[in-house]
Design a protein around this motif. Sequence first.
Motif, PDB file in Angstrom:
ATOM      1  N   LEU A 110      14.920  12.680   1.573  1.00  0.00           N
ATOM      2  CA  LEU A 110      14.816  11.079   1.585  1.00  0.00           C
ATOM      3  C   LEU A 110      15.621  10.342   2.748  1.00  0.00           C
ATOM      4  O   LEU A 110      15.367   9.248   3.529  1.00  0.00           O
ATOM      5  N   ILE A 111      16.584  10.869   3.378  1.00  0.00           N
ATOM      6  CA  ILE A 111      17.407  10.391   4.766  1.00  0.00           C
ATOM      7  C   ILE A 111      16.258  10.464   6.019  1.00  0.00           C
ATOM      8  O   ILE A 111      16.066   9.247   6.743  1.00  0.00           O
ATOM      9  N   GLY A 167       3.286  10.677  -6.890  1.00  0.00           N
ATOM     10  CA  GLY A 167       4.625  11.096  -7.703  1.00  0.00           C
ATOM     11  C   GLY A 167       5.827  11.160  -6.917  1.00  0.00           C
ATOM     12  O   GLY A 167       6.763  11.627  -7.291  1.00  0.00           O
ATOM     13  N   GLY A 168       5.530  10.483  -5.648  1.00  0.00           N
ATOM     14  CA  GLY A 168       6.734  10.131  -4.932  1.00  0.00           C
ATOM     15  C   GLY A 168       7.833   9.043  -5.309  1.00  0.00           C
ATOM     16  O   GLY A 168       7.768   7.959  -4.503  1.00  0.00           O
ATOM     17  N   HIS A 169       8.347   9.110  -6.590  1.00  0.00           N
ATOM     18  CA  HIS A 169       8.871   8.064  -7.038  1.00  0.00           C
ATOM     19  C   HIS A 169      10.039   7.364  -6.401  1.00  0.00           C
ATOM     20  O   HIS A 169      10.379   6.304  -6.111  1.00  0.00           O
ATOM     21  N   GLN A 170      10.926   8.328  -5.711  1.00  0.00           N
ATOM     22  CA  GLN A 170      12.068   7.846  -4.954  1.00  0.00           C
ATOM     23  C   GLN A 170      11.663   7.157  -3.603  1.00  0.00           C
ATOM     24  O   GLN A 170      12.072   6.206  -3.298  1.00  0.00           O
ATOM     25  N   LYS A 171      10.651   7.779  -3.069  1.00  0.00           N
ATOM     26  CA  LYS A 171       9.973   6.924  -1.874  1.00  0.00           C
ATOM     27  C   LYS A 171       9.644   5.542  -2.003  1.00  0.00           C
ATOM     28  O   LYS A 171       9.783   4.468  -1.681  1.00  0.00           O
ATOM     29  N   ALA A 172       8.646   5.560  -3.379  1.00  0.00           N
ATOM     30  CA  ALA A 172       8.063   4.023  -3.904  1.00  0.00           C
ATOM     31  C   ALA A 172       9.229   3.226  -4.139  1.00  0.00           C
ATOM     32  O   ALA A 172       9.135   1.892  -3.709  1.00  0.00           O
ATOM     33  N   ASP A 173      10.234   3.853  -4.750  1.00  0.00           N
ATOM     34  CA  ASP A 173      11.533   2.660  -5.249  1.00  0.00           C
ATOM     35  C   ASP A 173      12.133   2.499  -3.810  1.00  0.00           C
ATOM     36  O   ASP A 173      12.600   1.260  -3.828  1.00  0.00           O
ATOM     37  N   ARG A 207       0.865  -1.248   0.090  1.00  0.00           N
ATOM     38  CA  ARG A 207       0.022   0.007   0.051  1.00  0.00           C
ATOM     39  C   ARG A 207       0.890   1.319  -0.029  1.00  0.00           C
ATOM     40  O   ARG A 207       0.544   2.255  -0.654  1.00  0.00           O
ATOM     41  N   ALA A 208       1.943   1.230   0.806  1.00  0.00           N
ATOM     42  CA  ALA A 208       2.902   2.415   0.631  1.00  0.00           C
ATOM     43  C   ALA A 208       3.453   2.585  -0.551  1.00  0.00           C
ATOM     44  O   ALA A 208       3.382   3.707  -0.923  1.00  0.00           O
ATOM     45  N   LYS A 209       3.896   1.592  -1.246  1.00  0.00           N
ATOM     46  CA  LYS A 209       4.566   1.729  -2.401  1.00  0.00           C
ATOM     47  C   LYS A 209       3.558   2.284  -3.550  1.00  0.00           C
ATOM     48  O   LYS A 209       3.818   3.268  -4.038  1.00  0.00           O
ATOM     49  N   LEU A 210       2.478   1.760  -3.480  1.00  0.00           N
ATOM     50  CA  LEU A 210       1.418   2.262  -4.622  1.00  0.00           C
ATOM     51  C   LEU A 210       1.000   3.714  -4.151  1.00  0.00           C
ATOM     52  O   LEU A 210       0.823   4.576  -4.983  1.00  0.00           O
ATOM     53  N   SER A 211       0.932   3.908  -2.903  1.00  0.00           N
ATOM     54  CA  SER A 211       0.440   5.345  -2.470  1.00  0.00           C
ATOM     55  C   SER A 211       1.393   6.556  -2.956  1.00  0.00           C
ATOM     56  O   SER A 211       1.066   7.609  -3.488  1.00  0.00           O
ATOM     57  N   TYR A 212       2.818   5.985  -2.977  1.00  0.00           N
ATOM     58  CA  TYR A 212       3.846   6.930  -2.887  1.00  0.00           C
ATOM     59  C   TYR A 212       4.120   7.143  -4.625  1.00  0.00           C
ATOM     60  O   TYR A 212       4.081   8.185  -5.117  1.00  0.00           O
TER      61      TYR A 212
END
Length: 157
Positions: A148-149, A106-112, A97-102
């Motif tokens: 990101l840190i 547009g939070g691609h670095q967070k999704a990655d 769910r977190a990956k899909l939400s990010y």
Amino acid sequence: MDRNSAYKVNIACGDVFVTGDGWLNFDYGAFSPAVTRANLLGRLPSADDCTPLVYSSHFVEHIPRNQVSSFLTECLRILVPGGVLRLVLPDSENLCRAKLSYRDCGGHQKADFVVLEMIDQCLRSESGGALGEMFLRLKSSPVEKAGLIRFVRERTG
């Protein structure tokens, strides 16, 4: 420990262990006198039917699949009849769910990062794994990677 004395067992505790209150802590490496060094994928250093509680947090997902059954059998061997085996594992639903939400916002670095977290949680064979390596890379650019840190620290503690 005496077979007749009730104690609780914490398996693969690392440097997070419980002292007192009848706990025995087992790990591959003994980082403290409170931790007993043990082959966690072999015979545990406890008698049969000796403990009412076996606890292990974020260890089972790192065991080679063909050894999970024997690990669980060993946990059951040391439990008293009706004892509790409590295993903490990654929350796959939360990760997905977190990956899909990010990704959706547009939070691609967070999704990655969450994708790496999913994979590393299940495939890590050494301390820190790929998540540790990534965090070290981020820390080499603390100003430009500050956001990101912070995110990584929030996700991983």
